[in-house]
Design a protein around this motif. Structure first.
Motif, PDB file in Angstrom:
ATOM      1  N   SER A  23      19.493 -20.124 -35.869  1.00  0.00           N
ATOM      2  CA  SER A  23      18.311 -20.824 -35.427  1.00  0.00           C
ATOM      3  C   SER A  23      17.171 -19.800 -34.911  1.00  0.00           C
ATOM      4  CB  SER A  23      18.654 -21.709 -34.339  1.00  0.00           C
ATOM      5  OG  SER A  23      19.594 -22.741 -35.127  1.00  0.00           O
TER       6      SER A  23
ATOM      7  N   HIS B  28      18.379 -25.573 -36.730  1.00  0.00           N
ATOM      8  CA  HIS B  28      17.025 -25.962 -35.894  1.00  0.00           C
ATOM      9  C   HIS B  28      16.158 -26.638 -36.789  1.00  0.00           C
ATOM     10  CE1 HIS B  28      12.962 -24.404 -35.258  1.00  0.00           C
ATOM     11  NE2 HIS B  28      13.210 -25.040 -34.070  1.00  0.00           N
TER      12      HIS B  28
ATOM     13  N   ARG C   1      19.842 -29.338 -39.730  1.00  0.00           N
ATOM     14  CA  ARG C   1      18.193 -29.116 -39.280  1.00  0.00           C
ATOM     15  C   ARG C   1      17.394 -30.180 -40.199  1.00  0.00           C
ATOM     16  NH1 ARG C   1      20.264 -23.821 -42.433  1.00  0.00           N
ATOM     17  NH2 ARG C   1      20.569 -24.543 -44.365  1.00  0.00           N
TER      18      ARG C   1
END
Length: 328
Positions: free
Chosen positions: A113, A135, A170
């Protein structure tokens, strides 16, 4: 040097609803181009786009490659496993090497991330985040928005149920941001072991990230009831050694999306999945390929949306980008 969010697409946090709407509107035109018998336009002729993937990918990498080529750009695919990174070259030196080749855009997928942000701070090329760690995956969220809007129109007030492996997804993080920015109501549902700590009700960190506004349904039936969109997320079996689930069979029984649960959703509700699917685990085969499913359409939408993103970032000349950039 800080990354200029208007020169890159790293996540959707920095874009407002009007900017997102603009990309979706552009994708409408790109979808028409991608559907032609001769799918070629000189819009980005002379531009060079490099895809740099540190993780395996089919849909995302191929759709970016196709998007760039339809727009007339030169697209070069670089796999980290076959690059000098495998010989110990640093990420920074790899980026500087690629930048020396006068590239216009760098599409990056990375297991850590924040890696695309690091890259964006060290290059004059536009950087597109094609997925970083747990992320963000902004272009997946844009294509999800595009697909839903095509079927349901205005997203304001629509109920979006996201079910599955939230902890490692994510896609879930970016989709929540994207749908909420467009006025939709988002509810998530998953086993408690697959819900991030910062998303728990009352979490201080959740208040800082904005995820405290989420509706969290502990029962999947409660989540899908009356939903306009039901999105199943892949159970990332490679991460389940941590013991988040007692068994995949139990997960499928308690949390899997099947025809009974889809019948609880709103009439005409859409079924989505970002792929790849574990059929028979998080989603039943009959609904995955049923009349409510727009999963294959999501893939087609991905090419048009990524065309819109690449065009928005690369249409300006390299010299104009360099002159417009300011440190902040």
């Amino acid at each position: 040097m800080m990354a200029d969010p208007r020169r890159h697409l790293l996540d959707l946090d920095d874009l407002d609803a009007l900017e997102i709407e603009g990309l979706l509107n552009s994708a409408e035109g790109m979808l028409e181009i991608a559907g032609r018998d001769v799918r070629k336009t000189p819009a980005l002729r002379g531009k060079t786009i490099i895809t740099l993937f540190f993780e395996n990918s089919t849909r995302t990498r191929v759709s970016f490659e196709q998007a760039g080529k339809i727009l007339g750009a030169d697209v070069i695919n670089v796999a980290a496993s076959t690059s000098s990174l495998s010989k110990g070259e640093s990420l920074l030196n790899t980026v500087k090497t690629l930048e020396a080749m006068q590239i216009d855009a760098l599409v990056v997928r990375h297991p850590h991330s924040g890696a695309p942000y690091f890259i964006a701070n060290h290059t004059d090329a536009s950087v597109v985040n094609a997925g970083d760690g747990t992320h963000a995956h902004p272009t997946q969220s844009l294509l999800d928005l595009f697909t839903v809007r095509k079927h349901l129109g205005d997203l304001a007030g629509k109920r979006i149920a996201i079910v599955g492996d939230i902890l490692y997804s994510r896609v879930a993080r970016s989709d929540i941001i994207a749908f909420q920015k467009m006025g939709a109501e988002v509810v998530v549902s998953c086993p408690n072991t697959l819900l991030p700590d910062e998303w728990q009700p009352g979490s201080i960190l959740g208040q800082q990230t904005g995820f405290e506004n989420l509706e969290i349904a502990r029962n999947v039936d409660e989540a899908v009831e009356g939903a306009d969109v039901v999105m199943a997320l892949r159970i990332q079996q490679e991460r389940q050694e941590a013991g988040h689930l007692p068994s995949l069979r139990e997960y499928s029984d308690r949390w899997g999306i099947n025809s009974r649960r889809m019948a609880m959703a709103h009439d005409g509700a859409l079924l989505m999945h970002p792929g790849p699917m574990n059929e028979g685990v998080e989603i039943a085969s009959d609904v995955a390929h049923g009349v409510q499913s727009v999963i294959e359409e999501q893939v087609r939408s991905g090419v048009a949306v990524r065309m819109a993103v690449l065009y928005a970032l690369c249409a300006r000349s390299r010299s104009a980008r360099n002159g417009a950039g300011t440190e902040n």
